[in-house]
Design a protein around this motif. Structure first.
Motif, PDB file in Angstrom:
ATOM      1  N   PRO A  93      -7.860  -2.974 -35.889  1.00  0.00           N
ATOM      2  CA  PRO A  93      -9.039  -2.140 -35.615  1.00  0.00           C
ATOM      3  C   PRO A  93      -8.858  -0.697 -36.096  1.00  0.00           C
ATOM      4  O   PRO A  93      -9.820  -0.074 -36.570  1.00  0.00           O
ATOM      5  CB  PRO A  93      -9.158  -2.208 -34.085  1.00  0.00           C
ATOM      6  CG  PRO A  93      -8.528  -3.512 -33.715  1.00  0.00           C
ATOM      7  CD  PRO A  93      -7.375  -3.651 -34.668  1.00  0.00           C
ATOM      8  N   ARG A  94      -7.639  -0.176 -35.993  1.00  0.00           N
ATOM      9  CA  ARG A  94      -7.400   1.190 -36.479  1.00  0.00           C
ATOM     10  C   ARG A  94      -7.529   1.259 -37.994  1.00  0.00           C
ATOM     11  O   ARG A  94      -8.089   2.206 -38.544  1.00  0.00           O
ATOM     12  CB  ARG A  94      -6.024   1.677 -36.030  1.00  0.00           C
ATOM     13  CG  ARG A  94      -6.022   2.199 -34.601  1.00  0.00           C
ATOM     14  CD  ARG A  94      -4.626   2.552 -34.119  1.00  0.00           C
ATOM     15  NE  ARG A  94      -4.670   3.205 -32.813  1.00  0.00           N
ATOM     16  CZ  ARG A  94      -4.849   2.585 -31.665  1.00  0.00           C
ATOM     17  NH1 ARG A  94      -5.033   1.273 -31.651  1.00  0.00           N
ATOM     18  NH2 ARG A  94      -4.868   3.249 -30.533  1.00  0.00           N
ATOM     19  N   LEU A  95      -6.993   0.252 -38.668  1.00  0.00           N
ATOM     20  CA  LEU A  95      -7.129   0.228 -40.126  1.00  0.00           C
ATOM     21  C   LEU A  95      -8.602   0.134 -40.524  1.00  0.00           C
ATOM     22  O   LEU A  95      -9.037   0.784 -41.493  1.00  0.00           O
ATOM     23  CB  LEU A  95      -6.353  -0.955 -40.703  1.00  0.00           C
ATOM     24  CG  LEU A  95      -4.822  -0.827 -40.665  1.00  0.00           C
ATOM     25  CD1 LEU A  95      -4.177  -2.154 -41.050  1.00  0.00           C
ATOM     26  CD2 LEU A  95      -4.333   0.288 -41.577  1.00  0.00           C
ATOM     27  N   ALA A  96      -9.377  -0.643 -39.776  1.00  0.00           N
ATOM     28  CA  ALA A  96     -10.810  -0.765 -40.076  1.00  0.00           C
ATOM     29  C   ALA A  96     -11.514   0.580 -39.893  1.00  0.00           C
ATOM     30  O   ALA A  96     -12.360   0.972 -40.716  1.00  0.00           O
ATOM     31  CB  ALA A  96     -11.443  -1.831 -39.181  1.00  0.00           C
ATOM     32  N   ARG A  97     -11.176   1.296 -38.816  1.00  0.00           N
ATOM     33  CA  ARG A  97     -11.791   2.617 -38.597  1.00  0.00           C
ATOM     34  C   ARG A  97     -11.349   3.604 -39.682  1.00  0.00           C
ATOM     35  O   ARG A  97     -12.159   4.413 -40.163  1.00  0.00           O
ATOM     36  CB  ARG A  97     -11.411   3.153 -37.215  1.00  0.00           C
ATOM     37  CG  ARG A  97     -12.172   2.465 -36.086  1.00  0.00           C
ATOM     38  CD  ARG A  97     -12.107   3.252 -34.801  1.00  0.00           C
ATOM     39  NE  ARG A  97     -10.759   3.341 -34.253  1.00  0.00           N
ATOM     40  CZ  ARG A  97     -10.213   2.446 -33.440  1.00  0.00           C
ATOM     41  NH1 ARG A  97     -10.902   1.354 -33.099  1.00  0.00           N
ATOM     42  NH2 ARG A  97      -9.004   2.612 -32.983  1.00  0.00           N
ATOM     43  N   ARG A 149      -2.661   6.543 -35.860  1.00  0.00           N
ATOM     44  CA  ARG A 149      -3.370   6.627 -37.135  1.00  0.00           C
ATOM     45  C   ARG A 149      -2.595   7.504 -38.115  1.00  0.00           C
ATOM     46  O   ARG A 149      -2.425   7.152 -39.291  1.00  0.00           O
ATOM     47  CB  ARG A 149      -4.770   7.193 -36.920  1.00  0.00           C
ATOM     48  CG  ARG A 149      -5.575   7.290 -38.210  1.00  0.00           C
ATOM     49  CD  ARG A 149      -6.986   7.746 -37.971  1.00  0.00           C
ATOM     50  NE  ARG A 149      -7.121   9.193 -38.027  1.00  0.00           N
ATOM     51  CZ  ARG A 149      -8.287   9.821 -38.162  1.00  0.00           C
ATOM     52  NH1 ARG A 149      -9.399   9.127 -38.224  1.00  0.00           N
ATOM     53  NH2 ARG A 149      -8.334  11.126 -38.191  1.00  0.00           N
ATOM     54  N   LEU A 150      -2.087   8.625 -37.622  1.00  0.00           N
ATOM     55  CA  LEU A 150      -1.315   9.535 -38.471  1.00  0.00           C
ATOM     56  C   LEU A 150      -0.069   8.842 -39.007  1.00  0.00           C
ATOM     57  O   LEU A 150       0.273   8.969 -40.188  1.00  0.00           O
ATOM     58  CB  LEU A 150      -0.930  10.783 -37.664  1.00  0.00           C
ATOM     59  CG  LEU A 150      -0.054  11.826 -38.379  1.00  0.00           C
ATOM     60  CD1 LEU A 150      -0.767  12.380 -39.602  1.00  0.00           C
ATOM     61  CD2 LEU A 150       0.305  12.953 -37.413  1.00  0.00           C
ATOM     62  N   TYR A 151       0.592   8.071 -38.151  1.00  0.00           N
ATOM     63  CA  TYR A 151       1.819   7.414 -38.592  1.00  0.00           C
ATOM     64  C   TYR A 151       1.513   6.286 -39.574  1.00  0.00           C
ATOM     65  O   TYR A 151       2.281   6.039 -40.513  1.00  0.00           O
ATOM     66  CB  TYR A 151       2.609   6.886 -37.400  1.00  0.00           C
ATOM     67  CG  TYR A 151       4.070   6.721 -37.720  1.00  0.00           C
ATOM     68  CD1 TYR A 151       4.897   7.835 -37.864  1.00  0.00           C
ATOM     69  CD2 TYR A 151       4.629   5.461 -37.913  1.00  0.00           C
ATOM     70  CE1 TYR A 151       6.232   7.696 -38.179  1.00  0.00           C
ATOM     71  CE2 TYR A 151       5.970   5.324 -38.225  1.00  0.00           C
ATOM     72  CZ  TYR A 151       6.772   6.435 -38.358  1.00  0.00           C
ATOM     73  OH  TYR A 151       8.106   6.297 -38.679  1.00  0.00           O
TER      74      TYR A 151
END
Length: 201
Positions: free
Chosen positions: A49-53, A11-13
């Motif tokens: 899914p990470r972008l959605a979160r 997520r950080l990257y």
């Protein structure tokens, strides 16, 4: 890549990449693949899914463009980047080390695969010459159209051998195998070589 991107580091990257400008999901995947020299690329099932979160947490927003969602970092996302600047620097260092390790491992595996193929080709040719099946330095010829086995068996043998070597080289150069797949490929080649050794004894 699990260790490199554990504990929210992916997520950080992603925030770091979006801080350079808006991007759609597959562009982020391509940038990550380029960063790892083609040796690793996250799947769409990992990225979206990470972008959605992240969007639910208001770290990014998206707009629709050309049928795709284009993601953009928000002020809250930039604030998280600033707060985690030290962690990001450590992550960049870990990525550099991981890329170096992956490149070294890929080089070793490619060398082993090439060595196995070279050994197989050399031993088969040597044995065929001893048995007077294949003349030395035979140049493979294309099979005549409609030939179903009535042609020269030695030529067919040589064509199959050259095709095997060429295809293995092409697959390895494509560098799309995982480490596990490449190790399995080495075992398959070694097993084929052992089987042919027993056959031709």
């Amino acid at each position: 890549m699990t260790a490199v991107f554990s504990h929210g580091r992916l997520r950080l990257y992603l925030l770091k990449l979006l801080d350079d400008g808006p991007k759609h999901g597959y562009e982020l995947i391509r940038l990550l693949e380029d960063r790892f020299l083609g040796l690793y690329a996250p799947s769409a099932g990992t990225i979206y899914p990470r972008l959605a979160r992240m969007e639910a947490e208001r770290l990014v927003t998206h707009t629709a463009a050309g049928g795709r969602k284009v993601y953009e970092i928000t002020d809250a996302g930039r604030a998280e980047l600033r707060q985690r600047a030290g962690e990001l620097a450590t992550l960049e260092s870990d990525i550099r080390n991981s890329v170096a390790d992956l490149a070294s491992l890929a080089g070793e595996i490619q060398s082993e695969v090439r060595g196995s193929v070279r050994d197989l080709k050399r031993e088969l040719r040597a044995e065929a010459r001893r048995e007077r099946v294949l003349p030395p330095r035979t140049v493979p010829r294309a099979a005549p159209s409609g030939d179903n086995g009535g042609g020269d068996v030695a030529d067919e043998f040589d064509r199959r051998l050259v095709a095997l070597v060429d295809e293995v080289r092409a697959l390895v150069r494509g560098r799309r195998f995982t480490d596990s797949q490449l190790r399995t490929a080495i075992r398959v080649l070694d097993g084929a070589l052992d089987g042919l050794r027993r056959l031709l004894r």
